[in-house]
Motif scaffolding. Structure first.
Motif, PDB file in Angstrom:
ATOM      1  N   LYS A   4       0.876  -1.007   0.213  1.00  0.00           N
ATOM      2  CA  LYS A   4      -0.100   0.013  -0.235  1.00  0.00           C
ATOM      3  C   LYS A   4       0.728   1.257   0.092  1.00  0.00           C
ATOM      4  CE  LYS A   4      -4.017  -2.171  -0.087  1.00  0.00           C
ATOM      5  NZ  LYS A   4      -4.564  -2.113  -1.404  1.00  0.00           N
ATOM      6  N   LEU A   5       1.840   1.232   0.625  1.00  0.00           N
ATOM      7  CA  LEU A   5       3.038   2.420   0.671  1.00  0.00           C
ATOM      8  C   LEU A   5       3.437   2.683  -0.729  1.00  0.00           C
ATOM      9  CD1 LEU A   5       4.772   1.753   4.107  1.00  0.00           C
ATOM     10  CD2 LEU A   5       3.530   3.484   3.495  1.00  0.00           C
ATOM     11  N   GLN A   6       3.788   1.372  -1.497  1.00  0.00           N
ATOM     12  CA  GLN A   6       4.201   1.497  -2.975  1.00  0.00           C
ATOM     13  C   GLN A   6       3.274   2.027  -3.642  1.00  0.00           C
ATOM     14  OE1 GLN A   6       7.214   1.282  -3.641  1.00  0.00           O
ATOM     15  NE2 GLN A   6       6.882   1.493  -6.037  1.00  0.00           N
ATOM     16  N   GLU A   7       2.026   1.680  -3.636  1.00  0.00           N
ATOM     17  CA  GLU A   7       0.976   2.202  -4.367  1.00  0.00           C
ATOM     18  C   GLU A   7       0.659   3.422  -4.255  1.00  0.00           C
ATOM     19  OE1 GLU A   7      -2.427  -0.350  -3.151  1.00  0.00           O
ATOM     20  OE2 GLU A   7      -1.618  -2.024  -4.183  1.00  0.00           O
ATOM     21  N   LYS A   8       0.799   4.118  -3.121  1.00  0.00           N
ATOM     22  CA  LYS A   8       0.744   5.526  -2.525  1.00  0.00           C
ATOM     23  C   LYS A   8       1.782   6.451  -3.520  1.00  0.00           C
ATOM     24  CE  LYS A   8      -0.027   8.974   0.737  1.00  0.00           C
ATOM     25  NZ  LYS A   8      -0.801   9.681   0.154  1.00  0.00           N
ATOM     26  N   VAL A   9       2.827   5.884  -3.237  1.00  0.00           N
ATOM     27  CA  VAL A   9       4.149   6.729  -3.873  1.00  0.00           C
ATOM     28  C   VAL A   9       3.966   6.668  -5.436  1.00  0.00           C
ATOM     29  CG1 VAL A   9       6.500   6.477  -4.398  1.00  0.00           C
ATOM     30  CG2 VAL A   9       5.850   6.142  -2.100  1.00  0.00           C
ATOM     31  N   GLN A  10       3.728   5.494  -6.086  1.00  0.00           N
ATOM     32  CA  GLN A  10       3.398   5.281  -7.361  1.00  0.00           C
ATOM     33  C   GLN A  10       2.471   6.442  -7.889  1.00  0.00           C
ATOM     34  OE1 GLN A  10       6.236   3.058  -8.806  1.00  0.00           O
ATOM     35  NE2 GLN A  10       4.655   3.695  -9.958  1.00  0.00           N
ATOM     36  N   ARG A  11       1.273   6.447  -7.205  1.00  0.00           N
ATOM     37  CA  ARG A  11       0.023   7.281  -7.527  1.00  0.00           C
ATOM     38  C   ARG A  11       0.464   8.852  -7.309  1.00  0.00           C
ATOM     39  NH1 ARG A  11      -2.937   4.972  -4.429  1.00  0.00           N
ATOM     40  NH2 ARG A  11      -2.980   6.098  -2.275  1.00  0.00           N
ATOM     41  N   ASP A  12       1.112   9.144  -6.236  1.00  0.00           N
ATOM     42  CA  ASP A  12       1.638  10.434  -5.840  1.00  0.00           C
ATOM     43  C   ASP A  12       2.741  11.133  -6.841  1.00  0.00           C
ATOM     44  OD1 ASP A  12      -0.497  10.338  -4.271  1.00  0.00           O
ATOM     45  OD2 ASP A  12       0.648  10.146  -2.425  1.00  0.00           O
ATOM     46  N   PHE A  13       3.714  10.343  -6.917  1.00  0.00           N
ATOM     47  CA  PHE A  13       4.914  10.764  -7.549  1.00  0.00           C
ATOM     48  C   PHE A  13       5.248  10.372  -8.792  1.00  0.00           C
ATOM     49  CE2 PHE A  13       5.443  11.247  -2.982  1.00  0.00           C
ATOM     50  CZ  PHE A  13       5.419  12.342  -2.623  1.00  0.00           C
ATOM     51  N   SER A  14       5.017   9.280  -9.554  1.00  0.00           N
ATOM     52  CA  SER A  14       5.519   8.662 -10.531  1.00  0.00           C
ATOM     53  C   SER A  14       5.315   9.589 -11.892  1.00  0.00           C
ATOM     54  CB  SER A  14       4.723   7.332 -11.011  1.00  0.00           C
ATOM     55  OG  SER A  14       3.185   7.577 -10.965  1.00  0.00           O
ATOM     56  N   ALA A  15       4.297  10.344 -12.250  1.00  0.00           N
ATOM     57  CA  ALA A  15       4.145  11.301 -12.947  1.00  0.00           C
ATOM     58  C   ALA A  15       4.870  12.332 -13.141  1.00  0.00           C
ATOM     59  CB  ALA A  15       2.625  11.618 -13.220  1.00  0.00           C
ATOM     60  N   ALA A  16       5.134  12.677 -11.776  1.00  0.00           N
ATOM     61  CA  ALA A  16       5.934  14.021 -11.739  1.00  0.00           C
ATOM     62  C   ALA A  16       7.732  13.774 -11.734  1.00  0.00           C
ATOM     63  CB  ALA A  16       5.832  14.474 -10.312  1.00  0.00           C
ATOM     64  N   ALA A  17       7.839  12.465 -11.307  1.00  0.00           N
ATOM     65  CA  ALA A  17       9.219  12.151 -11.444  1.00  0.00           C
ATOM     66  C   ALA A  17       9.883  11.527 -12.737  1.00  0.00           C
ATOM     67  CB  ALA A  17       9.542  11.308 -10.259  1.00  0.00           C
ATOM     68  N   ALA A  18       8.862  11.202 -13.556  1.00  0.00           N
ATOM     69  CA  ALA A  18       9.097  10.361 -14.914  1.00  0.00           C
ATOM     70  C   ALA A  18      10.202  11.167 -15.710  1.00  0.00           C
ATOM     71  CB  ALA A  18       7.765  10.106 -15.491  1.00  0.00           C
ATOM     72  N   PRO A  19      11.052  10.498 -16.332  1.00  0.00           N
ATOM     73  CA  PRO A  19      11.195   8.858 -16.539  1.00  0.00           C
ATOM     74  C   PRO A  19      11.972   8.191 -15.333  1.00  0.00           C
ATOM     75  CG  PRO A  19      12.864  10.000 -18.063  1.00  0.00           C
ATOM     76  CD  PRO A  19      12.208  11.037 -17.229  1.00  0.00           C
ATOM     77  N   ALA A  20      12.237   9.032 -14.253  1.00  0.00           N
ATOM     78  CA  ALA A  20      12.894   8.369 -12.994  1.00  0.00           C
ATOM     79  C   ALA A  20      11.994   7.499 -12.379  1.00  0.00           C
ATOM     80  CB  ALA A  20      13.366   9.364 -11.908  1.00  0.00           C
ATOM     81  N   ALA A  21      12.292   6.585 -11.733  1.00  0.00           N
ATOM     82  CA  ALA A  21      11.370   5.661 -10.845  1.00  0.00           C
ATOM     83  C   ALA A  21      11.523   6.102  -9.666  1.00  0.00           C
ATOM     84  CB  ALA A  21      12.146   4.277 -10.886  1.00  0.00           C
ATOM     85  N   VAL A  22      10.234   5.577  -9.031  1.00  0.00           N
ATOM     86  CA  VAL A  22       9.897   6.029  -7.619  1.00  0.00           C
ATOM     87  C   VAL A  22       9.697   4.734  -6.595  1.00  0.00           C
ATOM     88  CG1 VAL A  22       9.147   8.330  -8.012  1.00  0.00           C
ATOM     89  CG2 VAL A  22       7.350   6.627  -8.055  1.00  0.00           C
ATOM     90  N   VAL A  23      10.058   4.856  -5.441  1.00  0.00           N
ATOM     91  CA  VAL A  23       9.785   3.787  -4.711  1.00  0.00           C
ATOM     92  C   VAL A  23       9.683   4.074  -3.223  1.00  0.00           C
ATOM     93  CG1 VAL A  23      12.163   3.527  -4.279  1.00  0.00           C
ATOM     94  CG2 VAL A  23      10.733   1.508  -3.946  1.00  0.00           C
TER      95      VAL A  23
END
Length: 316
Positions: A190-209
């Motif tokens: 669930k923590l990973q899902e939240k990070v993906q949801r909140d930051f993946s677009a803003a940090a692309a193409p970097a990965a977030v975890v």
């Protein structure tokens, strides 16, 4: 192999204004010399403690220490203002574009990625994803990388998980916070899902975890004056919690890390010594909860449990 054979050294050993020695890291790596696959999380201290001029020499020092013993760096925690880095959040005490340390912290991320391109760079999150806080920081960071995040970059967002410390949770509920199938927001997936949801677009193409910089459950808290904490603090509950953590829903990404807080004796805010020596599920020679690790050790490593097996822990 999330968590296995990874150790967290949260301090750079910067004392009395001297350059950071990373003495604790050196001793930990030396003690584990010859153990294959050992990886460390290390910390860059706040700019007020570790000035910019010490950053690059310290990164070289860290690289030399771990390489000497055949180890490596899995992640680097960036401390920004020196307020309990594991338990801090990004926008605290006025941290933002006008804060004196803002530019320094941005530059440190770039320098760490240059020196350790495969390491996760973790930032103080505590499950607070306020856009007013994170958007200016991530945009400044993007510009520092030349206008685009490198695809090789992995940004970590770290938090702490201590269910037994929450007075409002019963023993059963606290034990179930990090457990396979749990819908709790602090369960690892669930923590990973939240990070993906909140930051993946803003940090692309970097990965977030997501990253759990500390997770723990003490077996005894004689110095705590809060009965709700003392009631949960038993060896049986500690071992049950560890078993639940080991068997929980771990994110698929190998970059996810969770460090079990082994603790140390110290005087705290209770009526004595808080949980003191009772944070750790280990003695110097054995695990106090050997059965709790067996399933994950065998599934991940293909070997049965033995008392000298390496497991996730936090070096303090």
């Amino acid at each position: 192999e999330a968590g296995i054979r990874r150790f967290r050294i949260w301090h750079g050993d910067c004392w009395h204004g001297a350059a950071c020695s990373y003495w604790t890291l050196k001793q930990a790596s030396k003690a584990l010399a010859g153990r294959a696959g050992v990886r460390f999380q290390v910390t860059l201290m706040a700019p007020t403690i570790q000035p910019d001029s010490d950053v690059e020499p310290s990164l070289d020092k860290i690289a030399e220490i771990v390489a000497t013993n055949g180890h490596s760096v899995s992640s680097v925690q960036i401390d920004h203002i020196g307020t309990a880095p594991s338990e801090s959040e990004l926008c605290i005490l006025g941290f933002g574009p006008r804060h004196a340390a803002f530019g320094s912290v941005v530059r440190r991320v770039v320098k760490v990625h240059k020196r350790f391109p495969g390491a996760v760079i973790t930032l103080p999150w505590q499950e607070r994803s306020d856009g007013a806080c994170w958007t200016p920081f991530l945009e400044a960071l993007r510009q520092a990388f030349g206008g685009s995040f490198p695809a090789s970059l992995t940004l970590g967002f770290h938090t702490t998980v201590y269910p037994f410390w929450q007075d409002g949770l019963s023993i059963e509920t606290a034990l179930g916070q990090v457990k396979k199938g749990s819908e709790s927001p602090v369960n690892f997936n669930k923590l990973q899902e939240k990070v993906q949801r909140d930051f993946s677009a803003a940090a692309a193409p970097a990965a977030v975890v997501a990253a759990v910089s500390e997770i723990g459950w003490a077996s005894k808290c004689g110095g705590i004056s809060r009965p709700a904490v003392a009631e949960k603090s038993t060896q049986e509950n500690q071992c049950a919690f560890i078993a639940n953590v080991v068997g929980t829903d771990w994110p698929a990404t190998p970059s996810f890390e969770a460090f079990f807080f082994a603790g140390w004796p110290y005087k705290g805010i209770g009526d004595g010594h808080d949980c003191s020596r009772h944070w750790s599920p280990f003695t110097a020679t054995r695990s106090l909860c050997p059965d709790a690790w067996v399933q994950h050790e065998e599934e991940v490593l293909g070997v049965p449990w033995s008392d000298d097996s390496e497991v996730m822990t936090e070096g303090e």
